[in-house]
Design a protein around this motif. Structure first.
Motif, mmCIF file in Angstrom:
data_model
loop_
_atom_site.group_PDB
_atom_site.id
_atom_site.type_symbol
_atom_site.label_atom_id
_atom_site.label_comp_id
_atom_site.label_asym_id
_atom_site.label_seq_id
_atom_site.Cartn_x
_atom_site.Cartn_y
_atom_site.Cartn_z
ATOM 1 N N ALA A 28 19.288 35.658 -6.923
ATOM 2 C CA ALA A 28 18.902 34.166 -6.665
ATOM 3 C C ALA A 28 20.175 33.702 -5.625
ATOM 4 N N LYS A 31 19.631 28.921 -8.232
ATOM 5 C CA LYS A 31 19.339 29.809 -9.411
ATOM 6 C C LYS A 31 18.263 29.076 -10.683
ATOM 7 N N TYR A 32 17.772 29.865 -11.192
ATOM 8 C CA TYR A 32 16.607 29.506 -12.167
ATOM 9 C C TYR A 32 17.513 29.705 -13.461
ATOM 10 N N TRP A 33 17.746 28.569 -14.105
ATOM 11 C CA TRP A 33 18.509 28.857 -15.674
ATOM 12 C C TRP A 33 17.704 27.626 -16.565
ATOM 13 N N SER A 45 13.364 28.159 -7.641
ATOM 14 C CA SER A 45 14.667 28.932 -7.409
ATOM 15 C C SER A 45 14.396 29.630 -5.897
ATOM 16 N N SER A 121 15.590 44.008 -15.608
ATOM 17 C CA SER A 121 14.446 43.684 -15.866
ATOM 18 C C SER A 121 13.577 43.106 -14.542
ATOM 19 N N SER A 160 9.321 38.908 -17.089
ATOM 20 C CA SER A 160 10.809 38.312 -17.119
ATOM 21 C C SER A 160 10.708 37.480 -15.816
ATOM 22 N N GLY A 161 10.911 36.077 -16.143
ATOM 23 C CA GLY A 161 10.893 35.373 -15.022
ATOM 24 C C GLY A 161 11.289 35.445 -13.712
ATOM 25 N N SER A 162 12.369 35.797 -13.619
ATOM 26 C CA SER A 162 12.803 35.876 -12.012
ATOM 27 C C SER A 162 12.250 37.343 -11.455
ATOM 28 N N ARG A 165 9.878 37.159 -8.239
ATOM 29 C CA ARG A 165 10.352 37.239 -7.040
ATOM 30 C C ARG A 165 10.512 38.211 -6.304
ATOM 31 N N SER A 219 20.207 36.794 -21.350
ATOM 32 C CA SER A 219 19.465 35.823 -20.528
ATOM 33 C C SER A 219 18.531 35.015 -21.239
ATOM 34 N N HIS A 223 18.920 30.882 -21.397
ATOM 35 C CA HIS A 223 18.083 30.009 -20.986
ATOM 36 C C HIS A 223 17.508 29.008 -22.289
ATOM 37 N N LEU A 269 25.883 27.725 -12.205
ATOM 38 C CA LEU A 269 25.233 28.875 -13.354
ATOM 39 C C LEU A 269 26.150 28.897 -14.802
ATOM 40 N N ASP A 310 25.018 36.737 -10.820
ATOM 41 C CA ASP A 310 23.960 36.687 -11.643
ATOM 42 C C ASP A 310 24.453 36.140 -13.146
ATOM 43 N N ALA A 311 23.569 36.387 -14.132
ATOM 44 C CA ALA A 311 24.025 36.074 -15.476
ATOM 45 C C ALA A 311 24.964 37.270 -16.021
HETATM 46 O O1 PMV Z 1 14.699 36.157 -15.238
HETATM 47 P P1 PMV Z 1 15.658 36.133 -16.136
HETATM 48 O O2 PMV Z 1 15.385 35.565 -17.582
HETATM 49 O O3 PMV Z 1 16.234 37.384 -16.453
HETATM 50 O O4 PMV Z 1 16.733 34.974 -15.856
HETATM 51 C C1 PMV Z 1 17.401 35.108 -14.515
HETATM 52 C C2 PMV Z 1 18.231 34.168 -14.491
HETATM 53 C C3 PMV Z 1 19.415 34.280 -13.084
HETATM 54 O O5 PMV Z 1 19.355 35.766 -12.860
HETATM 55 C C4 PMV Z 1 20.690 33.887 -13.900
HETATM 56 C C5 PMV Z 1 19.270 33.356 -12.119
HETATM 57 C C6 PMV Z 1 17.790 33.746 -11.205
HETATM 58 O O6 PMV Z 1 17.377 32.849 -10.794
HETATM 59 O O7 PMV Z 1 17.755 35.105 -11.063
#
Ligand code: PMV
Length: 352
Positions: A28, A31-33, A45, A121, A160-162, A165, A219, A223, A269, A310-311
């Motif tokens: 990202a 970022k999505y957080w 994001s 993920s 897993s949210g991201s 994408r 993550s 979150h 982030l 990233d995280a």
């Molecule tokens: O998709 P998750 O829950 O693993 O969260 C991803 C969070 C970041 O990688 C930090 C930011 C993002 O937008 O990918």
């Protein structure tokens, strides 16, 4: 348990099908957080989809009155992962009605080192969602490629949210933004190529593996801590606002502004993590060393070398594929690699 034992004796007509899919990881830029129920992001994001960091997955489906999942990661059976997938499949039954009507053997492997700390993920759930859509076509009939990709993105988000994408290449947006037509909280959309300057279409992303292995805070927990973070609302607002300059930067090819915005997003982030209660820090000494050296290098040479995070502790080192790249590569090899755990680097590219 052997595969045969797992599948057991079948006394009725079965329908078996094996499908295979591959899906890349993504990084990202905005970022999505922080999220709401049902994996709804607190802010939009935008990410680059990678090319070499991928998950390859094969899914064997055997129609059965009992639902069960067996998973293998790089050839080794992983019971915990199977439990996670079972839970995920139960959760998405409302969108794929046949999903619990059989047994699955899922074999998955990553093209990047397992212990690298690179999030698998996104690519992992992306590949699983693509496999499910392939099976769905088999059982429920044809859907258009566009619809199928959109549904795969929707399903991947619920894993897993991201991950949602990763279904598209190039630059990809997830989360409703007034700045991006068609954007949605439910699935990702491709950011239009026609609105991206050529300079951003050919980029290196070298992932420096500063710390291999498990992160101290997942993550999911991270979150969750945004729910009580006093700066959360301001952060969500800022991310939304950042789409305005990002759009102009991408169209106009403004590298300096791009660098400033992308690095700001990465540091924000991690600042959010430090301002959580309990606070946590995922950066390591090596992360800081690399960031400082990148800043110094940029000051000295003016070359477009920058970073995002990233995280975790790893540093994504970004630089365009142009005349300056050889000089930058030498700098990374001689000055930055020494801060990784085992000289670890994954050399990826974003090309579209
Ligand atoms: O998709 P998750 O829950 O693993 O969260 C991803 C969070 C970041 O990688 C930090 C930011 C993002 O937008 O990918």
């Amino acid at each position: 348990m052997t595969t045969q034992e797992f599948l057991g004796k079948q006394n009725f007509k079965i329908h078996t099908k094996t499908v295979s899919e591959s899906c890349p990881s993504n990084i990202a830029l905005i970022k999505y957080w922080g999220k709401y129920e049902n994996q709804i992001p607190a802010n939009p994001s935008i990410s680059y989809t990678l090319n070499h960091c991928k998950t390859n997955t094969s899914m064997e489906f055997l129609a059965d009155e009992n639902f069960a999942v067996q998973t293998f990661l790089a050839g080794h059976e992983e019971v915990k992962f199977a439990e996670k997938i079972e839970k995920y499949f139960k959760n998405i039954e409302q969108y794929i009605p046949w999903i619990l009507k059989g047994k699955y053997i899922i074999r998955t492997e990553n093209t990047f080192p397992h212990s690298s700390g690179i999030a698998s993920s996104a690519s992992g759930f992306g590949a699983i969602a693509k496999c499910l859509m392939k099976l769905d076509e088999e059982f429920s009939g044809n859907t258009s490629e566009e619809e199928s990709l959109r549904k795969a993105s929707f399903l991947a988000r619920l894993g897993s949210g991201s991950a949602c994408r990763s279904l598209y290449n190039g630059l990809v947006v997830w989360g409703a933004s007034d700045e991006v037509e068609g954007s949605s909280d439910l699935f990702a959309v491709k950011y239009p190529d026609s609105k991206i300057h050529e300079v951003f279409k050919n980029f290196n992303d070298w992932v420096l593996l500063i710390h291999e292995g498990q992160k101290s805070v997942s993550s999911t927990v991270g979150h969750g801590l945004m729910n009580t973070n006093p700066y959360a609302e301001r952060r969500f607002q800022e991310a939304r606002e950042n789409f305005v300059p990002m759009k102009q930067i991408l169209k106009g090819g403004h590298m300096e502004h791009f660098i400033k915005l992308v690095e700001h997003e990465a540091l924000t982030l991690h600042a959010m993590m430090m301002m959580s209660d309990p606070a946590f820090i995922l950066m390591k000494t090596g992360t800081m060393e690399v960031i400082n050296k990148i800043w110094e290098f940029r000051k000295q040479t003016g070359l477009p070398l920058f970073f995002t995070l990233d995280a975790g502790a790893n540093v994504h080192v970004l630089f365009p594929k142009d005349a300056s790249e050889e000089k930058i590569k030498i700098f990374i090899e001689t000055e930055l690699l020494q801060h990784t755990q085992n000289n670890g680097v994954v050399k990826d590219v974003m090309q579209f």
